[in-house]
Design a protein around this motif. Structure first.
Motif, mmCIF file in Angstrom:
data_model
loop_
_atom_site.group_PDB
_atom_site.id
_atom_site.type_symbol
_atom_site.label_atom_id
_atom_site.label_comp_id
_atom_site.label_asym_id
_atom_site.label_seq_id
_atom_site.Cartn_x
_atom_site.Cartn_y
_atom_site.Cartn_z
ATOM 1 N N ASN A 163 0.828 -1.219 0.000
ATOM 2 C CA ASN A 163 0.000 0.000 0.000
ATOM 3 C C ASN A 163 0.858 1.264 0.000
ATOM 4 O OD1 ASN A 163 -2.644 -1.318 0.154
ATOM 5 N ND2 ASN A 163 -1.979 -1.967 2.196
ATOM 6 N N ASP A 165 0.978 3.991 -1.824
ATOM 7 C CA ASP A 165 0.336 5.308 -1.894
ATOM 8 C C ASP A 165 -0.175 5.748 -0.524
ATOM 9 O OD1 ASP A 165 0.863 5.478 -4.580
ATOM 10 O OD2 ASP A 165 -1.129 4.799 -5.215
ATOM 11 N N GLN A 166 -0.779 4.832 0.207
ATOM 12 C CA GLN A 166 -1.260 5.157 1.546
ATOM 13 C C GLN A 166 -0.090 5.412 2.509
ATOM 14 O OE1 GLN A 166 -4.122 1.598 1.200
ATOM 15 N NE2 GLN A 166 -4.960 2.797 2.900
ATOM 16 N N ARG A 168 2.819 6.630 1.675
ATOM 17 C CA ARG A 168 3.329 7.967 1.346
ATOM 18 C C ARG A 168 2.516 9.052 2.055
ATOM 19 N NH1 ARG A 168 6.928 8.803 -2.513
ATOM 20 N NH2 ARG A 168 7.354 7.251 -4.129
ATOM 21 N N LYS A 169 1.198 8.912 1.947
ATOM 22 C CA LYS A 169 0.317 9.919 2.538
ATOM 23 C C LYS A 169 0.428 9.929 4.055
ATOM 24 C CE LYS A 169 -4.517 11.436 2.559
ATOM 25 N NZ LYS A 169 -5.890 11.141 2.060
ATOM 26 N N ASP A 175 7.617 12.561 -3.387
ATOM 27 C CA ASP A 175 7.614 11.752 -4.598
ATOM 28 C C ASP A 175 9.011 11.317 -5.024
ATOM 29 O OD1 ASP A 175 4.880 11.868 -4.767
ATOM 30 O OD2 ASP A 175 4.843 13.543 -6.188
ATOM 31 N N GLN A 178 11.501 6.792 -3.311
ATOM 32 C CA GLN A 178 10.748 5.601 -3.702
ATOM 33 C C GLN A 178 10.870 4.523 -2.630
ATOM 34 O OE1 GLN A 178 8.753 4.981 -6.394
ATOM 35 N NE2 GLN A 178 8.320 3.056 -5.369
#
Length: 210
Positions: A163, A165-166, A168-169, A175, A178
């Motif tokens: 997950n 993307d989650q 990262r948030k 961005d 990685q």
């Protein structure tokens, strides 16, 4: 502990002593050894996000399908590949002091900086190659981290990142970084856990041709 014993004693831990804590000094000693790992053009592409806060660690636990080792680990280390490492400004930070200290002359300095720029531009134009370079360097760095941790008496386990993307948030990961993998760290509950089967050298090594 000599190197042979160190390598043989490192196992992937599946359960940690939950009460065991690592201090910032513990991490500093581990990372002071880790930073000696090789990297392409010595650009040191690998960054780390160390999660020791229990609530934040439990959030990773939820994002990682509730793998118990995360719940009991002293910390979770997120291994990150830095896409900005090939910027000229970053190369100058590494090589500028070497030029100033006469470890390299002006000609060698300029050639190195130009080579890095050209290679970086080629990677930007080919994202899969950039990702491969980040993974390759992070893998080397992370291996050094796990051996360094064992040197200081701590156990580890490399893990997949779920997950993204989650993640990262949740942790405000920019961005240009990685997520490559995670490493749980602490002290293993089971000190005598047998090692899984390893192929014999003849099964995975060939000489001169395949």
């Amino acid at each position: 502990m000599n190197f042979e014993d160190l390598v043989k004693s490192r196992h992937s831990a599946v359960n940690f002593i939950k009460e065991e804590k690592l201090t910032e000094d513990d991490f500093k000693k581990i990372f002071d050894l880790t930073k000696l790992a090789p990297s392409v053009y010595n650009l040191q592409l690998t960054n780390y996000l160390v999660i020791t806060d229990e609530e934040k660690k439990e959030r990773i636990f939820e994002l990682s399908y509730q793998q118990y080792k995360i719940h009991t680990a002293s910390a979770v280390i997120i291994v990150l590949g830095n896409k900005n490492s090939f910027e000229v400004s970053e190369a100058e930070k590494i090589y500028g002091p070497m030029k100033m200290l006469k470890m390299m002359d002006e000609s060698a300095y300029e050639m190195t900086i130009n080579n890095i720029k050209e290679y970086g531009d080629s990677l930007k134009a080919n994202p899969p190659e950039l990702e491969l370079e980040l993974v390759r360097n992070a893998g080397i760095h992370a291996t050094m981290l796990m051996l360094s941790a064992k040197h200081y008496g701590f156990d580890t386990c490399p893990m997949h990142v779920h997950n993204v993307d989650q993640l990262r948030k949740e942790f405000n990961i920019p961005d240009y970084l990685q997520p490559i993998m995670m490493i749980t760290i602490g002290k293993s509950v089971d000190k005598e856990r047998p090692r899984g089967y390893r192929k014999t050298v003849g099964e995975f090594v060939q000489f001169n041709r395949y």
